[in-house]
Scaffold this active site. Structure first.
Site, short mmCIF file in Angstrom:
data_model
loop_
_atom_site.label_atom_id
_atom_site.label_comp_id
_atom_site.label_asym_id
_atom_site.label_seq_id
_atom_site.Cartn_x
_atom_site.Cartn_y
_atom_site.Cartn_z
CG LEU A 109 1.09 33.21 29.51
CD1 LEU A 109 0.06 34.18 30.08
CD2 LEU A 109 1.75 33.76 28.26
CE1 TYR A 117 21.27 26.93 35.43
CE2 TYR A 117 22.76 26.60 33.59
CZ TYR A 117 21.52 27.00 34.07
OH TYR A 117 20.56 27.43 33.23
N GLY A 173 22.44 19.50 29.45
CA GLY A 173 22.36 20.76 28.71
C GLY A 173 21.02 20.95 28.05
CG HIS A 178 30.61 46.90 58.82
ND1 HIS A 178 31.39 45.83 58.47
CD2 HIS A 178 30.48 46.87 60.18
CE1 HIS A 178 31.76 45.18 59.57
NE2 HIS A 178 31.20 45.79 60.61
#
Lengths: 468, 431
Positions: free
Chosen positions: A43, A189, A275, A447
């Site tokens: 799962l 990646y 890939g 900020h």
């Protein structure tokens, strides 16, 4: 043989399948989800078990170790650490703990929404029926709707079949020990995320890439900080290089590189990260005779296949192979089956590389926007001018915005830098809402945060930047 | 260099003005001698105006759709050598500024020199080209609509295709308000993504022939007290005769349709009803009964309805009628029909041919007083004493000007035509 009838049969329990099952359950549909489990599944699919989550755990641990080691060497802000070491078995255990928590969480969610989970291998008999080989014998499930969510598997190279030293990302996430020398074939990646993590953990890493640069699907400007960091970490990157096989002794990778003599790279492990491909075999897909789109199952904007009431989501349906795409499609399909009007119509699908530094892209790059026929305004704001980045000791990188010149509509937002993956939220929202540069410029950004760079880049594209 | 003014030439006898229906040139374009400048339309015919000289177009005299008097300035050209303009030496700016002011107002061609100089002093913009922006979403076609996910979802659920919705937000973004506005305007029932409401409106300027038709039709309906009378005609015998004649298949003769038979029947019938072949001048309150039977044939052309005229049908044979109808219809469709061929009818036939329908209520081609419209032929069971027999039946829908034609007369006239058509031999029997 036991027979189960259901409204919805979902084949595959990864992000596409389990999300579809949860949503269908919420909508009161009667759902059976089949998950085959095994080494690369369970799962949560690739994502939870052998993809996104475990790799991020490993990357985090490697990061922490590398920082500690850095403090031991130079203590830039005075933190003194003596001889840090890492107990890698403990690291893997910790990672497995996270995976376990998440996968059991998925199981609990499915249960809560009354989705029936069948553990076993599903084989489609026809567009409405499937046979599941479970531990307790075969079961037949017949359903009004079938959702195919079988995901993808790592691509194997003919010259480097998986086994022994040659591993895929799946094995790389469960190694018993940190390899001394790691060769990574493929600088996409996946290869770079894991290669960087192992380099930080102390492995001597060599990356072999066939193209002329790493991360070839990202534009060069975004990749440059990653190249710098890899160099600093001592990772050797061979571009325009091809892994042709193992050496005779089997302990080195043979590499041919354009304009250089053939090399033999000694390696304890060879990670093939060339890939992933859609998982189209092993579950009777051929019996459905669906229209294909190259190696993928063809779907329309509703994720409908060429067969009525047979749907497909996730990696099986094409690029980008990303968990969040699959999840969004899973929701669309569940709602369609429940009778709602839906399409999968996201404006953008964000993509994140958890390299060092991280890269996030949402929408079009400046070149892609120009190729699409737009006249563009583009501007970037470097983290060197961002206070928060300096306090984090992570000043390499920037945020870049690309907008239409005529009406300032944002077309793409990208960033590279430490921790920028979290900016994907703001970027995605900006594009989905149809923001213009003025909308970002007019939003008060907190900020000090990294997100201020997004604000400033938008102002800069308008010629109104304040801090540069 | 000089400026040459091309005036609207006399395009036909008795024509005082013409409408510009199309420009073939634009300002700044150089033209050759004999190159077509514009198409103008008189009462019926469209005439192409060629350029008598080579030069460069400096100004156009009027917009498409404007009516110009014969002799008014049509085009101003800059030509090599001396022009024909009095102020040829004037700087070009002045000439250009003057051009629109000098455009004569059609109804008052005679302007006094004082008023002319006065109007020339008033700077007025040159005639702007006609822009026809369709009213609709301003988004360029093919461009993805911009809307937030919440708006997209609402639209999807409401069955609205966002491409149809105009976005009023920044960068054309579609907001909830835009969607609400669209939903208020869209029909509520039966909308789906596949059947999204199309809100586009295209404005088409009614010019040229279409405008002429509109004026004539409205004028006819406004002035004439129309009444229509429909009778059914058994054309079984006529059709048999027509088939026999066509079967001869002589190459020197055109194929016969119903039309020439109807024309010949009309010639015969109006001999007994001279008030039908007449023109009613309602201002002079006179009715001109014509000896010659000039039958107008309503003809559909690509630019609209035209009525070419077969003159002196009383002199023509059946095949002459057929050939003439064919020739005129072709000429009209190809825009070659002359002004003479499009005028002078005394009675009109309007037939929709195979489309004919059951009944029509034709509009009288004023100042005529009668128009005859055959409808579609159908084989119908007809009761003949003891049984039904299949007969080829055709309705004849006619309209008359009740101001000068009584219903009783009209009915008798139609009965006469019916009698002739049902016993076709009688059409050709000389009295």
């Amino acid at each position: 043989m036991a027979e189960i009838a259901a409204k919805v049969l979902i084949v595959g329990g990864g992000p596409g399948g389990y999300v579809s099952a949860i949503r269908a359950g919420q909508l009161g549909l009667d759902v059976v989800l089949v998950e085959q489990g095994g080494l690369d599944g369970g799962l949560g699919g690739t994502c939870l078990n052998v993809g996104c989550i475990p790799s991020k755990a490993l990357i985090h641990a490697a990061d922490a170790y590398e920082r500690a080691a850095e403090q031991a060497k130079s203590a830039p802000f005075g933190l003194r650490v003596e001889h840090p070491t890492i107990d890698f078995a403990r690291t893997i255990e910790w990672k497995n703990g996270i995976v376990g928590r998440l996968t059991s969480g998925v199981g609990a969610l499915l249960k809560r929404h009354r989705a029936k989970i069948l553990q076993g291998r599903a084989v489609m008999v026809d567009g409405k029926t499937c046979r599941v080989e479970t531990d307790t014998g075969p079961q037949v499930v017949s359903a009004e709707h079938v959702v195919l969510a079988t995901g993808s598997v790592p691509v194997a190279l003919p010259a480097l079949p998986f086994g022994g030293r040659i591993i895929s990302s799946t094995e790389a996430l469960s190694l018993p020990a940190i390899p001394g020398r790691l060769a990574v074939v493929g600088a996409g990646y996946i290869g770079l995320e894991l290669g960087t993590a192992f380099a930080k953990l102390g492995a001597k890493v060599t990356v072999i890439e066939a193209e002329n640069r790493i991360l070839p699907t990202y534009d060069e400007e975004l990749v440059r900080p990653v190249v710098r960091r890899l160099r600093a970490l001592g990772v050797e990157v061979l571009t325009r290089a091809r892994a042709v096989g193992l050496s005779e002794a089997g302990d080195a990778l043979q590499v041919e590189q354009e304009g250089a003599p053939a090399r033999s790279i000694p390696a304890d492990k060879i990670l093939v990260a060339a890939g992933r491909r859609a998982r189209t075999a092993g579950f009777g897909l051929e019996r459905l005779d669906l229209t294909m789109n190259g190696p993928f199952v063809q779907t329309d904007e509703r994720c409908a296949t060429s067969m009525r009431n047979v749907w497909a989501v996730g990696d099986l349906t094409g690029e980008p192979m990303l968990a969040h795409r699959a999840m969004a499609q899973g929701v669309v399909v569940a709602e369609l089956i429940a009778g709602h009007r839906r399409v999968f119509d996201g404006t953008v699908i964000p993509a994140v590389c958890f390299t060092d530094p991280e890269i996030v892209t949402v929408g079009l790059s400046p070149d892609e926007a120009r190729r699409a026929g737009h006249e563009v305004h583009t501007a970037l704001f470097p983290f060197q001018a961002n206070g928060r980045a300096l306090t984090l000791g992570a000043e390499d990188g920037f945020v870049r915005v690309t907008a239409r010149a005529d009406n300032h509509l944002l077309l793409g937002i990208a960033a590279v830098g430490a921790g920028v993956s979290e900016l994907a939220t703001a970027f995605g929202l900006a594009l989905e809402m149809g923001s213009r540069l003025e909308d970002i410029g007019g939003t008060i950004h907190a900020h000090p945060t990294l997100g201020e760079a997004f604000h400033e880049a938008s102002l800069r594209a308008l010629g109104e930047a304040l801090h540069i | 260099m000089g400026t040459r003014i091309i005036k609207l030439p006399d395009v036909g006898e008795g024509v005082a003005e013409a409408e510009i229906v199309e420009w073939h040139v634009e300002v700044g374009q150089s033209v050759l001698e004999d190159q077509l400048l514009a198409a103008v339309m008189t009462d019926k015919a469209t005439v192409e105006i060629p350029s008598p000289v080579a030069g460069t177009v400096v100004a156009l005299g009027a917009e498409v759709g404007s009516v110009l008097a014969v002799g008014a300035e049509l085009v101003r050209l800059e030509v090599v050598g001396e022009g024909n303009e009095e102020v040829a030496a004037a700087p070009r700016e002045a000439a250009a500024a003057q051009a629109p002011a000098e455009r004569p107002a059609a109804p008052q061609p005679s302007t006094s020199p004082e008023s002319a100089s006065q109007s020339a002093a008033v700077p007025s913009a040159p005639p702007a080209p006609v822009t026809r922006a369709p009213i609709g979403p301003p988004r360029p076609p093919g461009e993805k609509p911009i809307a937030s996910p919440a708006v997209r979802r609402r639209a999807r659920e409401a069955g609205v295709d966002l491409r149809q919705v105009r976005g009023t937000g920044p960068a054309g973004r579609i907001g909830h308000d835009d969607l609400d506005a669209f939903l208020r305007g869209a029909p509520k029932a039966g909308i789906s993504a596949a059947r999204a409401a199309n809100t586009e409106v295209e404005t088409v300027k009614i010019i040229g022939l279409r405008r002429r038709i509109a004026q004539k039709m409205a004028e006819s309906k406004r002035r004439v007290a129309h009444f229509s009378y429909v009778e059914e005609v058994d054309v079984t015998a006529l059709e048999a005769l027509r088939a026999t004649l066509n079967a001869e298949n002589r190459s020197d003769r055109p194929r016969l349709t119903l039309m020439p038979f109807l024309m010949k029947a009309l010639v015969k019938a109006v001999a007994d009803f001279p008030e039908m072949n007449a023109l009613y001048d309602d201002e002079a309150e006179t009715l001109e009964r014509h000896g010659g039977v000039h039958i107008g044939i309503a003809t559909q052309t690509p630019s609209g309805l035209m009525v070419p005229v077969v003159r002196h049908c009383e002199t023509l044979s059946l095949w002459d009628c057929a050939a003439e109808v064919q020739r005129l219809a072709e000429a009209a469709r190809e825009g070659r029909a002359t002004r003479a061929e499009l005028a002078g009818s005394t009675i009109t036939i309007t037939s929709l041919g195979a489309l004919g329908g059951i009944v029509t209520t034709p509009v009288i081609n004023r100042p005529e007083v009668a128009i005859i419209g055959p409808n579609k032929q159908v084989v119908r069971p007809v009761w003949q004493g003891e049984q039904f027999v299949p007969r080829t039946m055709m309705n004849l829908s006619s309209s008359f000007d009740h101001r000068v034609i009584d219903g009783y007369v009209a009915a008798r006239f139609v009965q006469r035509i019916k009698g002739l058509l049902e016993a076709p031999a009688t059409i050709f029997i000389e009295a």
